[in-house]
Design an enzyme around this catalytic site. Structure first.
Site, mmCIF file in Angstrom:
data_model
loop_
_atom_site.group_PDB
_atom_site.id
_atom_site.type_symbol
_atom_site.label_atom_id
_atom_site.label_comp_id
_atom_site.label_asym_id
_atom_site.label_seq_id
_atom_site.Cartn_x
_atom_site.Cartn_y
_atom_site.Cartn_z
ATOM 1 N N GLY A 57 -26.837 41.844 -44.391
ATOM 2 C CA GLY A 57 -25.434 42.218 -44.311
ATOM 3 C C GLY A 57 -24.592 41.000 -44.025
ATOM 4 C CD GLN A 105 -21.875 37.330 -40.392
ATOM 5 O OE1 GLN A 105 -21.931 38.367 -41.019
ATOM 6 N NE2 GLN A 105 -22.960 36.684 -39.984
ATOM 7 C CB CYS A 131 -26.714 37.297 -36.456
ATOM 8 S SG CYS A 131 -25.017 37.099 -37.023
ATOM 9 C CG LEU A 132 -27.200 35.742 -42.585
ATOM 10 C CD1 LEU A 132 -26.430 36.042 -43.867
ATOM 11 C CD2 LEU A 132 -28.521 35.039 -42.892
ATOM 12 C CG HIS A 173 -25.464 42.937 -36.919
ATOM 13 N ND1 HIS A 173 -26.403 42.307 -36.139
ATOM 14 C CD2 HIS A 173 -24.751 41.943 -37.529
ATOM 15 C CE1 HIS A 173 -26.242 40.994 -36.264
ATOM 16 N NE2 HIS A 173 -25.254 40.741 -37.094
ATOM 17 C CD GLU A 174 -23.332 42.493 -41.087
ATOM 18 O OE1 GLU A 174 -22.439 41.665 -40.841
ATOM 19 O OE2 GLU A 174 -24.543 42.213 -41.045
ATOM 20 C CG HIS A 215 -20.354 40.023 -37.408
ATOM 21 N ND1 HIS A 215 -20.460 38.888 -36.639
ATOM 22 C CD2 HIS A 215 -21.588 40.227 -37.934
ATOM 23 C CE1 HIS A 215 -21.710 38.423 -36.701
ATOM 24 N NE2 HIS A 215 -22.414 39.226 -37.484
HETATM 25 CO CO CO Z 1 -24.428 39.059 -37.919
#
Ligand code: CO
Length: 161
Positions: free
Chosen positions: A46, A51, A89-90, A131-132, A135
């Site tokens: 995701g 991000q 997480c990226l 999770h997204e 953000h």
């Molecule tokens: Co993340």
């Protein structure tokens, strides 16, 4: 389409409340296409617009079968159950952690053309979408994790395959 640079933990754009989207134009479509491409290239499940440095309420996610979900101005309209799983997480490379999340969710929002959409999700994809959405509110999984793990600790826990 273009790959965008993924912002890392410590970047202030990851810590602010993102703005709702009101224009469903080619700029938004370009953003979504770039987010999908960036997520897939980074092997992520995701991605949220903050991000890549865009403070807008836009998320993308994909399940194990590579079905893509795009949500604009997403809202968790219902949550049920609770399950602890490991996530990463990226924007936080090299760190994993156990996070307690709802097991079943209903999420509503808009698609890329501004049409209302609703998804009932469970398991992995429900976790990714929660999770997204975090953000978009400046929240990282690190804030919610009960235990943090290095990649080596994660491998040991998963049996080192
Ligand atoms: Co993340």
């Amino acid at each position: 389409m273009a790959l965008r640079q993924i912002r890392r933990s410590g970047d202030s754009v990851l810590r602010v409340q993102a703005e709702p989207v009101s224009r469903f134009n080619s700029g938004l479509h370009q953003l979504l296409d770039d987010m999908n491409e960036t997520m897939i290239a980074a092997d992520g499940a995701g991605l949220a617009a903050p991000q890549i440095g865009i403070s807008k309420r836009v998320i993308v996610a994909r399940d194990e079968e590579d079905t893509l979900i795009e949500l604009i101005n997403p809202v968790l309209s219902s949550v049920q159950g609770s399950i602890v799983e490991i996530e990463g997480c990226l924007s936080c490379p090299g760190i994993f952690g156990e996070v307690d999340r709802a097991e079943y969710i209903e999420v509503t929002g808009l698609d890329r053309d501004g049409k209302e959409v609703r998804y009932e999700l469970e398991g992995y994809l429900a976790r990714v979408v929660q999770h997204e959405i975090d953000h978009l509110d400046g929240v990282l999984f690190l804030d919610k994790a009960t235990t943090l793990l290095t990649p080596e600790e994660l491998e040991l826990l998963r049996g080192g395959d």
